[in-house]
Design a protein around this motif. Structure first.
Motif, PDB file in Angstrom:
ATOM      1  N   SER A   1       0.858  -1.183   0.000  1.00 27.36           N
ATOM      2  CA  SER A   1       0.000   0.000   0.000  1.00 27.36           C
ATOM      3  C   SER A   1       0.894   1.232   0.000  1.00 27.36           C
ATOM      4  O   SER A   1       2.116   1.138   0.176  1.00 27.36           O
ATOM      5  N   TYR A   2       0.257   2.374  -0.193  1.00 27.29           N
ATOM      6  CA  TYR A   2       0.978   3.645  -0.298  1.00 27.29           C
ATOM      7  C   TYR A   2       0.556   4.586   0.831  1.00 27.29           C
ATOM      8  O   TYR A   2      -0.623   4.662   1.181  1.00 27.29           O
ATOM      9  N   LYS A   3       1.550   5.294   1.388  1.00 30.44           N
ATOM     10  CA  LYS A   3       1.204   6.383   2.310  1.00 30.44           C
ATOM     11  C   LYS A   3       0.259   7.356   1.592  1.00 30.44           C
ATOM     12  O   LYS A   3       0.414   7.552   0.404  1.00 30.44           O
ATOM     13  N   PRO A   4      -0.700   7.910   2.319  1.00 28.72           N
ATOM     14  CA  PRO A   4      -0.838   7.988   3.773  1.00 28.72           C
ATOM     15  C   PRO A   4      -1.610   6.845   4.417  1.00 28.72           C
ATOM     16  O   PRO A   4      -2.112   7.010   5.537  1.00 28.72           O
ATOM     17  N   ALA A   5      -1.725   5.699   3.772  1.00 27.17           N
ATOM     18  CA  ALA A   5      -2.482   4.588   4.342  1.00 27.17           C
ATOM     19  C   ALA A   5      -1.943   4.214   5.721  1.00 27.17           C
ATOM     20  O   ALA A   5      -0.725   4.159   5.933  1.00 27.17           O
ATOM     21  N   GLN A   6      -2.838   3.927   6.637  1.00 26.36           N
ATOM     22  CA  GLN A   6      -2.443   3.549   7.993  1.00 26.36           C
ATOM     23  C   GLN A   6      -1.577   2.290   7.985  1.00 26.36           C
ATOM     24  O   GLN A   6      -0.677   2.131   8.817  1.00 26.36           O
ATOM     25  N   ARG A   7      -1.847   1.408   7.040  1.00 32.97           N
ATOM     26  CA  ARG A   7      -1.105   0.145   6.933  1.00 32.97           C
ATOM     27  C   ARG A   7       0.405   0.380   6.880  1.00 32.97           C
ATOM     28  O   ARG A   7       1.183  -0.366   7.484  1.00 32.97           O
ATOM     29  N   ASN A   8       0.851   1.412   6.176  1.00 35.19           N
ATOM     30  CA  ASN A   8       2.286   1.671   6.035  1.00 35.19           C
ATOM     31  C   ASN A   8       2.919   2.029   7.370  1.00 35.19           C
ATOM     32  O   ASN A   8       4.022   1.576   7.694  1.00 35.19           O
ATOM     33  N   PHE A   9       2.224   2.853   8.153  1.00 37.73           N
ATOM     34  CA  PHE A   9       2.748   3.251   9.455  1.00 37.73           C
ATOM     35  C   PHE A   9       2.651   2.110  10.461  1.00 37.73           C
ATOM     36  O   PHE A   9       3.547   1.936  11.297  1.00 37.73           O
ATOM     37  N   ASP A  10       1.592   1.311  10.376  1.00 35.93           N
ATOM     38  CA  ASP A  10       1.499   0.124  11.229  1.00 35.93           C
ATOM     39  C   ASP A  10       2.680  -0.806  10.981  1.00 35.93           C
ATOM     40  O   ASP A  10       3.281  -1.345  11.921  1.00 35.93           O
ATOM     41  N   TYR A  11       2.999  -1.003   9.711  1.00 38.33           N
ATOM     42  CA  TYR A  11       4.099  -1.900   9.339  1.00 38.33           C
ATOM     43  C   TYR A  11       5.417  -1.375   9.900  1.00 38.33           C
ATOM     44  O   TYR A  11       6.189  -2.118  10.532  1.00 38.33           O
ATOM     45  N   MET A  12       5.684  -0.086   9.674  1.00 37.86           N
ATOM     46  CA  MET A  12       6.935   0.487  10.158  1.00 37.86           C
ATOM     47  C   MET A  12       7.047   0.378  11.674  1.00 37.86           C
ATOM     48  O   MET A  12       8.093  -0.048  12.201  1.00 37.86           O
ATOM     49  N   LEU A  13       5.989   0.730  12.382  1.00 37.11           N
ATOM     50  CA  LEU A  13       6.041   0.701  13.840  1.00 37.11           C
ATOM     51  C   LEU A  13       6.170  -0.719  14.363  1.00 37.11           C
ATOM     52  O   LEU A  13       6.875  -0.964  15.360  1.00 37.11           O
ATOM     53  N   GLU A  14       5.532  -1.670  13.702  1.00 30.97           N
ATOM     54  CA  GLU A  14       5.666  -3.072  14.111  1.00 30.97           C
ATOM     55  C   GLU A  14       7.102  -3.556  13.924  1.00 30.97           C
ATOM     56  O   GLU A  14       7.689  -4.166  14.831  1.00 30.97           O
ATOM     57  N   LYS A  15       7.670  -3.286  12.768  1.00 33.69           N
ATOM     58  CA  LYS A  15       9.018  -3.771  12.482  1.00 33.69           C
ATOM     59  C   LYS A  15      10.062  -3.095  13.374  1.00 33.69           C
ATOM     60  O   LYS A  15      11.003  -3.754  13.845  1.00 33.69           O
ATOM     61  N   LEU A  16       9.911  -1.801  13.611  1.00 32.22           N
ATOM     62  CA  LEU A  16      10.850  -1.123  14.507  1.00 32.22           C
ATOM     63  C   LEU A  16      10.652  -1.596  15.948  1.00 32.22           C
ATOM     64  O   LEU A  16      11.630  -1.750  16.698  1.00 32.22           O
ATOM     65  N   GLY A  17       9.400  -1.835  16.331  1.00 32.05           N
ATOM     66  CA  GLY A  17       9.136  -2.358  17.669  1.00 32.05           C
ATOM     67  C   GLY A  17       9.794  -3.699  17.906  1.00 32.05           C
ATOM     68  O   GLY A  17      10.292  -3.985  19.009  1.00 32.05           O
ATOM     69  N   GLU A  18       9.832  -4.535  16.875  1.00 29.09           N
ATOM     70  CA  GLU A  18      10.496  -5.835  16.979  1.00 29.09           C
ATOM     71  C   GLU A  18      11.985  -5.682  17.233  1.00 29.09           C
ATOM     72  O   GLU A  18      12.641  -6.592  17.752  1.00 29.09           O
ATOM     73  N   ARG A  19      12.520  -4.516  16.870  1.00 29.22           N
ATOM     74  CA  ARG A  19      13.944  -4.238  17.089  1.00 29.22           C
ATOM     75  C   ARG A  19      14.180  -3.427  18.362  1.00 29.22           C
ATOM     76  O   ARG A  19      15.277  -2.931  18.598  1.00 29.22           O
ATOM     77  N   GLY A  20      13.141  -3.295  19.165  1.00 22.14           N
ATOM     78  CA  GLY A  20      13.276  -2.609  20.439  1.00 22.14           C
ATOM     79  C   GLY A  20      13.180  -1.103  20.349  1.00 22.14           C
ATOM     80  O   GLY A  20      13.548  -0.393  21.296  1.00 22.14           O
ATOM     81  N   ILE A  21      12.680  -0.583  19.217  1.00 27.37           N
ATOM     82  CA  ILE A  21      12.556   0.867  19.038  1.00 27.37           C
ATOM     83  C   ILE A  21      11.103   1.268  19.265  1.00 27.37           C
ATOM     84  O   ILE A  21      10.212   0.949  18.467  1.00 27.37           O
ATOM     85  N   ASP A  22      10.860   1.953  20.363  1.00 26.05           N
ATOM     86  CA  ASP A  22       9.523   2.429  20.687  1.00 26.05           C
ATOM     87  C   ASP A  22       9.220   3.685  19.883  1.00 26.05           C
ATOM     88  O   ASP A  22      10.131   4.434  19.503  1.00 26.05           O
ATOM     89  N   LYS A  23       7.942   3.953  19.636  1.00 24.76           N
ATOM     90  CA  LYS A  23       7.614   5.122  18.816  1.00 24.76           C
ATOM     91  C   LYS A  23       8.019   6.431  19.492  1.00 24.76           C
ATOM     92  O   LYS A  23       8.206   7.443  18.811  1.00 24.76           O
ATOM     93  N   SER A  24       8.195   6.412  20.806  1.00 22.52           N
ATOM     94  CA  SER A  24       8.665   7.612  21.504  1.00 22.52           C
ATOM     95  C   SER A  24      10.105   7.964  21.128  1.00 22.52           C
ATOM     96  O   SER A  24      10.545   9.096  21.358  1.00 22.52           O
TER      97      SER A  24
END
Length: 238
Positions: free
Chosen positions: A150-173
């Motif tokens: 999908s393409y931004k601004p779709a929520q799916r793109n941000f969900d994906y990024m936050l999930e993948k970064l979260g798996e690496r221990g990076i919180d959105k804060s």
């Protein structure tokens, strides 16, 4: 809030790091020469934004360079001229030649010393590989529209990024989302509670150029007119 509060910069690429507007106008020259119309730069870019955004909604699975080929066809129809399939494909492939802004590479090299650098871009992987050669750094993660479907601004793109970064221990804060487009990036950044940094490349121009008008303007935590200004502001804090 300070620039030094974050560990990770997530970047839009096209419009922020790569001068996509100049690339678009250059790639459209064969078509523009046939229109017989006196279209100014912003009229060209606004028409492109309208067709690109529409096509991204209707075919979110389509690789960006192929989506641009459809945009070229739609522009030809709107402007009353013909375009061959090969010409459409050539325009889509031209994204590989879009130039980086002059300050981008040096700023990224500096920022890489202080942050993890992550890409969240409406692009396909093959095209981005060519763009990355102009950017001067290896990114710590690259999330493309082709990866996500999908393409931004779709929520799916941000969900994906936050999930993948979260798996690496990076919180959105810990994330500072850094982008030019109000429509593609800053509205969803607000929606997701992400701190955001506006690289206002169009500060000396009217309108929104190659991006859609977002309507209500999102809020931003930082604003700079270039990547060089961002890097210098950080340098003054360390």
């Amino acid at each position: 809030m300070q620039l030094t509060d974050f560990t990770t910069l997530t970047f839009d690429v096209y419009g922020t790091l790569i001068d996509w507007e100049s690339g678009m106008v250059a790639g459209l020259q064969p078509l523009l020469e046939r229109t017989g119309r006196n279209l100014n730069r912003d009229q060209i870019l606004e028409a492109h934004a309208r067709h690109e955004s529409s096509q991204q909604r209707y075919t979110p699975h389509l690789q960006y360079r192929l989506l641009l080929a459809v945009v070229y066809k739609r522009l030809a129809e709107e402007w009353g001229v013909t375009a061959t399939h090969d010409e459409c494909l050539a325009y889509g492939d031209f994204v590989k030649q879009w130039p980086a802004f002059a300050d981008t590479a040096q700023a990224l090299v500096y920022l890489k010393q202080h942050y993890q650098l992550v890409v969240l871009s409406n692009v396909d992987n093959e095209s981005f590989a060519y763009s990355q050669r102009k950017l001067g750094v290896e990114f710590d993660a690259v999330y493309t529209a082709e990866d996500i479907g999908s393409y931004k601004p779709a929520q799916r793109n941000f969900d994906y990024m936050l999930e993948k970064l979260g798996e690496r221990g990076i919180d959105k804060s810990q994330i500072l989302h850094t982008a030019e487009s109000m429509f593609h990036d800053h509205q969803p950044a607000n929606r997701n509670g992400l701190a955001n940094c506006w690289i206002y490349r169009r500060h000396d121009k009217q309108g929104f150029g190659a991006t859609m008008n977002p309507g209500d303007m999102p809020s931003v935590d930082f604003r700079f007119n270039s990547m060089a200004e961002l890097a210098e502001a950080h340098r003054q804090r360390v």
